[in-house]
Design a protein around this motif. Structure first.
Motif, PDB file in Angstrom:
ATOM      1  N   ILE A 129      31.338  42.740  42.033  1.00 37.26           N
ATOM      2  CA  ILE A 129      32.632  44.247  41.519  1.00 37.26           C
ATOM      3  C   ILE A 129      32.873  44.866  42.426  1.00 37.26           C
ATOM      4  N   LYS A 130      34.177  45.366  42.585  1.00 39.35           N
ATOM      5  CA  LYS A 130      34.718  46.474  44.131  1.00 39.35           C
ATOM      6  C   LYS A 130      35.722  47.172  44.029  1.00 39.35           C
ATOM      7  N   TYR A 131      36.062  48.195  44.562  1.00 43.75           N
ATOM      8  CA  TYR A 131      36.897  48.617  45.041  1.00 43.75           C
ATOM      9  C   TYR A 131      37.559  48.426  46.630  1.00 43.75           C
ATOM     10  N   VAL A 132      39.116  48.311  46.896  1.00 43.55           N
ATOM     11  CA  VAL A 132      39.727  48.779  47.966  1.00 43.55           C
ATOM     12  C   VAL A 132      40.319  49.418  47.528  1.00 43.55           C
ATOM     13  N   ASP A 133      40.938  49.664  48.991  1.00 39.74           N
ATOM     14  CA  ASP A 133      42.756  50.806  48.089  1.00 39.74           C
ATOM     15  C   ASP A 133      43.592  49.403  47.959  1.00 39.74           C
ATOM     16  N   ASN A 134      44.652  50.154  47.934  1.00 37.31           N
ATOM     17  CA  ASN A 134      45.350  48.782  48.185  1.00 37.31           C
ATOM     18  C   ASN A 134      46.775  49.235  48.464  1.00 37.31           C
ATOM     19  N   GLU A 135      47.248  48.484  49.382  1.00 38.13           N
ATOM     20  CA  GLU A 135      47.949  48.917  51.068  1.00 38.13           C
ATOM     21  C   GLU A 135      49.350  48.791  49.922  1.00 38.13           C
ATOM     22  N   PRO A 136      50.595  49.974  49.300  1.00 37.69           N
ATOM     23  CA  PRO A 136      50.481  51.076  50.834  1.00 37.69           C
ATOM     24  C   PRO A 136      49.460  51.829  49.581  1.00 37.69           C
ATOM     25  N   HIS A 137      49.459  51.821  48.768  1.00 37.51           N
ATOM     26  CA  HIS A 137      48.657  53.299  48.101  1.00 37.51           C
ATOM     27  C   HIS A 137      47.957  52.472  46.302  1.00 37.51           C
ATOM     28  N   GLY A 138      46.705  52.946  45.898  1.00 42.78           N
ATOM     29  CA  GLY A 138      46.743  52.427  44.473  1.00 42.78           C
ATOM     30  C   GLY A 138      45.878  51.752  44.544  1.00 42.78           C
ATOM     31  N   ALA A 139      45.410  51.380  43.751  1.00 37.86           N
ATOM     32  CA  ALA A 139      43.790  51.125  43.107  1.00 37.86           C
ATOM     33  C   ALA A 139      43.962  49.597  43.482  1.00 37.86           C
ATOM     34  N   ARG A 140      42.490  48.880  44.008  1.00 40.75           N
ATOM     35  CA  ARG A 140      42.770  47.358  44.096  1.00 40.75           C
ATOM     36  C   ARG A 140      41.147  46.775  43.231  1.00 40.75           C
ATOM     37  N   PHE A 141      40.886  46.542  42.346  1.00 44.62           N
ATOM     38  CA  PHE A 141      39.270  46.657  41.667  1.00 44.62           C
ATOM     39  C   PHE A 141      39.415  44.182  41.936  1.00 44.62           C
ATOM     40  N   ILE A 142      37.946  44.350  43.026  1.00 46.13           N
ATOM     41  CA  ILE A 142      37.761  42.756  42.438  1.00 46.13           C
ATOM     42  C   ILE A 142      36.238  42.418  42.029  1.00 46.13           C
ATOM     43  N   ILE A 143      36.476  41.145  40.995  1.00 48.79           N
ATOM     44  CA  ILE A 143      35.565  40.485  40.464  1.00 48.79           C
ATOM     45  C   ILE A 143      35.378  39.511  40.535  1.00 48.79           C
ATOM     46  N   GLU A 144      34.047  38.719  41.586  1.00 50.42           N
ATOM     47  CA  GLU A 144      33.654  37.664  41.737  1.00 50.42           C
ATOM     48  C   GLU A 144      32.571  37.563  40.866  1.00 50.42           C
ATOM     49  N   ILE A 145      32.594  36.184  40.098  1.00 50.64           N
ATOM     50  CA  ILE A 145      31.460  35.382  38.885  1.00 50.64           C
ATOM     51  C   ILE A 145      31.482  33.906  40.326  1.00 50.64           C
ATOM     52  N   PRO A 146      30.081  33.702  39.502  1.00 50.67           N
ATOM     53  CA  PRO A 146      29.581  32.145  40.238  1.00 50.67           C
ATOM     54  C   PRO A 146      30.317  31.510  38.833  1.00 50.67           C
ATOM     55  N   GLY A 147      31.100  30.190  39.340  1.00 48.93           N
ATOM     56  CA  GLY A 147      32.028  29.495  38.587  1.00 48.93           C
ATOM     57  C   GLY A 147      31.405  28.295  37.736  1.00 48.93           C
TER      58      GLY A 147
END
Length: 147
Positions: A129-147
């Motif tokens: 799970i990671k956090y990146v800035d959402n453009e132009p503003h805000g928060a974006r979380f990305i979750i990756e799990i094996p299928g």
């Protein structure tokens, strides 16, 4: 407990509940139609993480704005990903490093355990799970799990 679960179906049900609660929040949902019907996961735990992140985003936007939820499936790596983004103020550079630490919270009433627990659950799924800035503003979380 890990079972085969319908990730897209789970997201659709969650958004349906949120739509009935928050009239001033628009949910933009983009589900990957190539997502396998069954992803191996602990559905209750993954749902808990999604609820935590969505709730944080809604709160950050003062219960009005837009939340974007995407699912993607990478056939090569066989990883499923879920992205949740809001249009709130985002997270300061100083706080980004502490996001997944236990007892760290930017909220007056928060325990700071939500994202730390989320991080542990995703690690148990051999994902990330990671956090990146959402453009132009805000928060974006990305979750990756094996299928």
């Amino acid at each position: 407990k890990f079972t085969g679960s319908d990730l897209n179906g789970m997201v659709e049900k969650l958004v349906s509940v949120y739509n009935s609660i928050y009239q001033d929040v628009v949910f933009k949902v983009d589900l990957d139609l190539d997502m396998p019907m069954m992803i191996r996961m602990d559905q209750d735990q993954i749902k808990r993480i999604l609820v935590n992140i969505i709730d944080n985003g809604i709160e950050a936007m003062d219960k009005k704005g837009e939340v974007e939820i995407l699912t993607r499936y990478n056939r090569d790596s066989q990883f499923a990903s879920i992205e949740i983004a809001d249009k709130g103020p985002g997270i300061s550079d100083e706080d980004k490093q502490k996001l997944f630490l236990p007892y760290f919270s930017t909220k007056r009433t928060g325990t700071g355990l939500g994202l730390a627990i989320a991080h542990n659950i995703i690690e148990e799924h051999n994902g990330q799970i990671k956090y990146v800035d959402n453009e132009p503003h805000g928060a974006r979380f990305i979750i990756e799990i094996p299928g």
